[in-house]
Enzyme design. Structure first.
Site, mmCIF file in Angstrom:
data_model
loop_
_atom_site.group_PDB
_atom_site.id
_atom_site.type_symbol
_atom_site.label_atom_id
_atom_site.label_comp_id
_atom_site.label_asym_id
_atom_site.label_seq_id
_atom_site.Cartn_x
_atom_site.Cartn_y
_atom_site.Cartn_z
ATOM 1 N N LYS A 1 -12.865 -9.608 -5.544
ATOM 2 C CA LYS A 1 -13.757 -9.811 -4.403
ATOM 3 C C LYS A 1 -14.696 -8.613 -4.275
ATOM 4 O O LYS A 1 -14.301 -7.495 -4.602
ATOM 5 C CB LYS A 1 -12.900 -9.881 -3.133
ATOM 6 C CG LYS A 1 -12.954 -11.188 -2.416
ATOM 7 C CD LYS A 1 -11.973 -11.259 -1.271
ATOM 8 C CE LYS A 1 -12.224 -10.249 -0.166
ATOM 9 N NZ LYS A 1 -11.350 -10.436 1.001
ATOM 10 N N LYS B 1 0.807 -1.221 0.000
ATOM 11 C CA LYS B 1 0.000 0.000 0.000
ATOM 12 C C LYS B 1 0.840 1.271 0.000
ATOM 13 O O LYS B 1 0.342 2.341 -0.340
ATOM 14 C CB LYS B 1 -0.958 0.010 1.203
ATOM 15 C CG LYS B 1 -2.051 -1.021 1.082
ATOM 16 C CD LYS B 1 -3.138 -0.782 2.106
ATOM 17 C CE LYS B 1 -4.267 -1.800 1.928
ATOM 18 N NZ LYS B 1 -5.302 -1.668 2.943
ATOM 19 N N LYS C 1 -15.647 -3.310 0.231
ATOM 20 C CA LYS C 1 -16.174 -2.039 0.735
ATOM 21 C C LYS C 1 -15.458 -0.851 0.135
ATOM 22 O O LYS C 1 -16.023 0.208 -0.038
ATOM 23 C CB LYS C 1 -15.950 -1.944 2.257
ATOM 24 C CG LYS C 1 -16.810 -2.820 3.095
ATOM 25 C CD LYS C 1 -16.778 -2.367 4.554
ATOM 26 C CE LYS C 1 -15.505 -2.720 5.287
ATOM 27 N NZ LYS C 1 -15.488 -3.960 6.041
#
Ligand code: TRP
Length: 322
Positions: free
Chosen positions: A190, A109, A193
């Site tokens: 997937k 990240k 959110k």
């Protein structure tokens, strides 16, 4: 007591993947010592809007309650902000920079991002604090979080041997498989959110008409064959898995008697709307009423504080600051 701890980060609204993949199972198979918490302090490692975070925290707590997760077993992380942060600091001072920097999720990240927040680096230590504060024995996590539980073990062992025995050694366990729900617009991914594309995500609070529309637009293929072959037909396989999960059967059995994609999409939409309806209604009630949810939240915080106070005080004392 064999405490099993699971966290849900309020980085977005509850969707079908959260429900069928995890939360429904938490409600169906609760263990006597389970704890479930809304990890809202973890939703701040990337830019966030304060009011949205506040309402998503309530939203996720209401989602847990509405899904039937025992409300006695849940709490919101920030309601114990002092406890979590105090232990997090002790553990930051137990963890080396090298250990934190080696976390795969941090490396992925932060790569190429010069304005990455320090919280992204230290977040696994906060997660270790969550785990150790509550005396957790087992942590059901997916592969992406296993390394963080390993770090929690390393820090627990180091603290215990350096200053004195205080922490239970936690262990990562593989959760019993729930449905792996994929994005309807991109079945290679997937359902998530934090995805920026909303079309392929079915939210628990979507009304039935929206659910139907999202399924009508779901990506399939040109084979026009309703069979469960994930490698060849990922979109169709995803729809069959969702249908099977809602009707408690296997994807192969769910495919029987359905001939075309239109019928399949209608059947899934109907099954999802029926499965989600009670959760959605209860959730809307809780969020509208407010008082009941506040009561659950306050009681959960009280219990969590009582449960963890002695351990935290002992750790502070052992480290020479309590
Ligand atoms: N990091 C977890 C996730 O992203 C959420 C989490 C935070 C958690 N603290 C935890 C899970 C402690 C288990 C135990 O899904």
């Amino acid at each position: 007591m064999m405490i099993r701890l699971s966290g849900i980060t309020p980085s977005g609204e509850a969707h079908l993947g959260n429900y069928l993949g995890a939360v429904r199972r938490w409600a169906r198979e609760p263990g006597p010592d389970d704890l479930y918490f809304v990890s809202n302090l973890h939703a701040m490692t990337t830019p966030h809007e304060p009011e949205r975070l506040r309402s998503l925290t309530q939203h996720q707590l209401a989602f847990l309650v509405a899904s039937g997760v025992p409300w006695e077993s849940m709490f919101v992380q920030s309601d114990l902000v002092r406890e979590h942060m105090a232990l997090s600091w002790l553990l930051e001072c137990t963890c080396t920079f090298g250990e934190a920097r080696r976390m795969v999720q941090f490396k992925e990240k932060s790569e190429g991002n010069s304005s990455v927040r320090l919280g992204l680096l230290t977040y696994p230590v906060l997660m270790a604090a969550d785990i150790l504060l509550h005396g957790t024995a087992t942590v059901p996590v997916g592969n992406d979080q296993k390394q963080h539980v390993e770090l929690a073990r390393t820090l627990a062992r180091r603290f215990n041997t350096t200053y004195g025995e205080v922490f239970v050694m936690p262990e990562a366990v593989v959760p019993t498989a729930g449905a792996r729900v994929r994005d309807l617009a991109n079945p290679a991914k997937k359902m998530s959110k934090s995805s920026s594309d909303q079309d392929g995500i079915v939210y628990v609070l979507d009304d039935p008409a929206v659910v139907r529309r999202k399924f009508q637009r779901a990506v399939t293929d040109g084979l026009n064959s309703v069979r469960y072959v994930p490698q060849e037909q990922p979109g169709v396989a995803n729809l069959l898995e969702i249908l099977a999960s809602c009707t408690d059967t296997t994807p192969e059995a769910a495919a029987e008697g359905i001939t075309g994609y239109r019928d399949l999409k209608e059947a899934v939409a109907e099954a999802v709307a029926a499965e989600a309806a009670p959760v959605r209604e209860r959730m809307l009630d809780l969020l509208e009423g407010g008082a009941e949810l506040q009561k659950i939240r306050a009681a959960g915080a009280e219990r969590a504080r009582e449960r963890s106070a002695a351990r935290l005080n002992r750790a502070l004392e052992l480290a020479g600051v309590g």
